[in-house]
Design a protein around this motif. Structure first.
Motif, PDB file in Angstrom:
ATOM      1  N   GLY A  44      34.014  51.880  12.687  1.00 43.90           N
ATOM      2  CA  GLY A  44      33.183  52.638  13.770  1.00 43.90           C
ATOM      3  C   GLY A  44      31.560  52.512  13.242  1.00 43.90           C
ATOM      4  O   GLY A  44      31.347  51.778  11.979  1.00 43.90           O
ATOM      5  N   PHE A  45      30.740  53.554  13.752  1.00 41.45           N
ATOM      6  CA  PHE A  45      29.419  53.487  13.234  1.00 41.45           C
ATOM      7  C   PHE A  45      29.122  54.784  12.185  1.00 41.45           C
ATOM      8  O   PHE A  45      27.979  54.847  11.824  1.00 41.45           O
ATOM      9  CB  PHE A  45      28.515  53.548  14.482  1.00 41.45           C
ATOM     10  N   GLY A  46      29.720  55.541  11.978  1.00 47.99           N
ATOM     11  CA  GLY A  46      29.617  56.910  11.257  1.00 47.99           C
ATOM     12  C   GLY A  46      30.514  57.467  10.368  1.00 47.99           C
ATOM     13  O   GLY A  46      31.346  56.651   9.736  1.00 47.99           O
ATOM     14  N   ARG A  47      30.349  58.589  10.056  1.00 47.70           N
ATOM     15  CA  ARG A  47      31.324  59.370   8.987  1.00 47.70           C
ATOM     16  C   ARG A  47      32.820  59.003   9.748  1.00 47.70           C
ATOM     17  O   ARG A  47      32.939  58.976  10.767  1.00 47.70           O
ATOM     18  CB  ARG A  47      31.168  60.570   9.087  1.00 47.70           C
ATOM     19  N   GLY A  48      33.780  58.641   8.667  1.00 45.79           N
ATOM     20  CA  GLY A  48      35.043  58.477   8.966  1.00 45.79           C
ATOM     21  C   GLY A  48      35.478  56.915   9.183  1.00 45.79           C
ATOM     22  O   GLY A  48      36.502  56.650   9.084  1.00 45.79           O
ATOM     23  N   SER A  49      34.453  56.220   9.521  1.00 45.66           N
ATOM     24  CA  SER A  49      34.840  54.618   9.535  1.00 45.66           C
ATOM     25  C   SER A  49      34.998  54.144   8.322  1.00 45.66           C
ATOM     26  O   SER A  49      34.659  54.757   7.394  1.00 45.66           O
ATOM     27  CB  SER A  49      33.429  54.185  10.393  1.00 45.66           C
ATOM     28  N   TYR A  50      35.750  52.991   8.386  1.00 39.12           N
ATOM     29  CA  TYR A  50      35.976  52.339   7.160  1.00 39.12           C
ATOM     30  C   TYR A  50      36.102  50.850   7.332  1.00 39.12           C
ATOM     31  O   TYR A  50      35.827  50.265   8.517  1.00 39.12           O
ATOM     32  CB  TYR A  50      37.634  52.791   6.964  1.00 39.12           C
ATOM     33  N   PRO A  51      36.102  50.037   6.288  1.00 38.64           N
ATOM     34  CA  PRO A  51      36.032  48.562   6.311  1.00 38.64           C
ATOM     35  C   PRO A  51      37.214  48.110   7.053  1.00 38.64           C
ATOM     36  O   PRO A  51      38.241  48.554   6.651  1.00 38.64           O
ATOM     37  CB  PRO A  51      35.734  48.177   5.041  1.00 38.64           C
ATOM     38  N   ILE A  52      36.823  46.818   7.791  1.00 39.80           N
ATOM     39  CA  ILE A  52      38.104  46.453   8.456  1.00 39.80           C
ATOM     40  C   ILE A  52      38.170  45.047   8.080  1.00 39.80           C
ATOM     41  O   ILE A  52      39.289  44.353   8.160  1.00 39.80           O
ATOM     42  CB  ILE A  52      38.525  46.635  10.176  1.00 39.80           C
ATOM     43  N   GLU A  53      36.992  44.340   7.706  1.00 38.16           N
ATOM     44  CA  GLU A  53      37.126  42.872   7.388  1.00 38.16           C
ATOM     45  C   GLU A  53      35.719  42.738   6.582  1.00 38.16           C
ATOM     46  O   GLU A  53      34.656  43.468   6.657  1.00 38.16           O
ATOM     47  CB  GLU A  53      36.684  42.082   8.692  1.00 38.16           C
ATOM     48  N   VAL A  54      35.952  41.918   5.541  1.00 34.75           N
ATOM     49  CA  VAL A  54      34.914  41.343   4.760  1.00 34.75           C
ATOM     50  C   VAL A  54      34.869  39.816   4.583  1.00 34.75           C
ATOM     51  O   VAL A  54      35.716  39.099   4.667  1.00 34.75           O
ATOM     52  CB  VAL A  54      35.050  41.831   3.167  1.00 34.75           C
ATOM     53  N   TRP A  99      38.636  55.001  14.983  1.00 32.68           N
ATOM     54  CA  TRP A  99      38.283  54.072  15.537  1.00 32.68           C
ATOM     55  C   TRP A  99      37.557  54.040  16.705  1.00 32.68           C
ATOM     56  O   TRP A  99      37.744  54.971  17.569  1.00 32.68           O
ATOM     57  CB  TRP A  99      39.893  53.252  16.021  1.00 32.68           C
ATOM     58  N   ASP A 100      36.392  53.541  16.806  1.00 33.17           N
ATOM     59  CA  ASP A 100      35.402  53.347  17.891  1.00 33.17           C
ATOM     60  C   ASP A 100      35.409  52.123  18.690  1.00 33.17           C
ATOM     61  O   ASP A 100      35.328  50.974  18.156  1.00 33.17           O
ATOM     62  CB  ASP A 100      34.103  53.452  17.184  1.00 33.17           C
ATOM     63  N   GLU A 101      35.702  52.365  19.917  1.00 34.60           N
ATOM     64  CA  GLU A 101      35.922  51.356  20.803  1.00 34.60           C
ATOM     65  C   GLU A 101      34.483  50.410  20.900  1.00 34.60           C
ATOM     66  O   GLU A 101      34.652  49.179  21.048  1.00 34.60           O
ATOM     67  CB  GLU A 101      36.300  51.718  22.200  1.00 34.60           C
ATOM     68  N   SER A 102      33.433  51.400  21.031  1.00 44.17           N
ATOM     69  CA  SER A 102      32.239  50.312  20.917  1.00 44.17           C
ATOM     70  C   SER A 102      32.009  49.370  19.833  1.00 44.17           C
ATOM     71  O   SER A 102      31.214  48.480  19.793  1.00 44.17           O
ATOM     72  CB  SER A 102      30.876  51.484  21.163  1.00 44.17           C
ATOM     73  N   ALA A 103      32.439  50.157  18.597  1.00 43.01           N
ATOM     74  CA  ALA A 103      32.508  48.944  17.406  1.00 43.01           C
ATOM     75  C   ALA A 103      33.252  47.840  17.561  1.00 43.01           C
ATOM     76  O   ALA A 103      32.895  46.768  17.323  1.00 43.01           O
ATOM     77  CB  ALA A 103      32.726  49.813  16.201  1.00 43.01           C
ATOM     78  N   GLN A 104      34.599  48.028  18.178  1.00 39.73           N
ATOM     79  CA  GLN A 104      35.417  46.964  18.441  1.00 39.73           C
ATOM     80  C   GLN A 104      34.748  46.014  19.558  1.00 39.73           C
ATOM     81  O   GLN A 104      34.760  44.780  19.313  1.00 39.73           O
ATOM     82  CB  GLN A 104      36.482  47.544  19.249  1.00 39.73           C
ATOM     83  N   SER A 105      33.912  46.443  20.460  1.00 45.72           N
ATOM     84  CA  SER A 105      33.485  45.407  21.471  1.00 45.72           C
ATOM     85  C   SER A 105      32.272  44.847  20.906  1.00 45.72           C
ATOM     86  O   SER A 105      31.851  43.443  21.296  1.00 45.72           O
ATOM     87  CB  SER A 105      32.733  46.243  22.789  1.00 45.72           C
ATOM     88  N   LEU A 106      31.718  45.231  19.874  1.00 46.30           N
ATOM     89  CA  LEU A 106      30.477  44.677  19.035  1.00 46.30           C
ATOM     90  C   LEU A 106      31.331  43.337  18.217  1.00 46.30           C
ATOM     91  O   LEU A 106      30.800  42.215  18.245  1.00 46.30           O
ATOM     92  CB  LEU A 106      29.800  45.411  18.379  1.00 46.30           C
TER      93      LEU A 106
END
Length: 93
Positions: free
Chosen positions: A48-58, A81-88
């Motif tokens: 996601g884009f803010g608090r609570g988000s976490y790294p998923i790929e490096v 999990w933020d769907e807009s982050a997933q779409s990006l």
């Protein structure tokens, strides 16, 4: 030398890098370009884009050009999990 044979391209690349090349001979331009270091590139995708988000790929590319990429297994408490982050980034949950 990069072997492209285009000295005007050498001048343009050096100019963009901030080098002083006005009136420089092509050999001088090549010397400037030879001293420039290729940076290592690091990319981290997140849930996601803010608090609570976490790294998923490096992923990274070393200065030598050697790439590396890996997904990160989320800890059980990482629920955001933020769907807009997933779409990006295109990585699905």
């Amino acid at each position: 030398e990069h072997g492209c044979g285009d000295e005007s391209g050498d001048r343009e690349a050096a100019r963009r890098a901030g080098a002083e090349v006005e009136g420089a001979e092509p050999a001088g331009v090549r010397a400037i370009l030879g001293r420039m270091q290729t940076p290592a590139i690091l990319d981290i995708e997140a849930s996601g884009f803010g608090r609570g988000s976490y790294p998923i790929e490096v992923g990274f590319v070393q200065a030598s050009g050697l790439p590396f990429c890996s997904l990160i297994r989320p800890a059980p408490e990482w629920q955001h999990w933020d769907e807009s982050a997933q779409s990006l980034h295109g990585i699905s949950r």
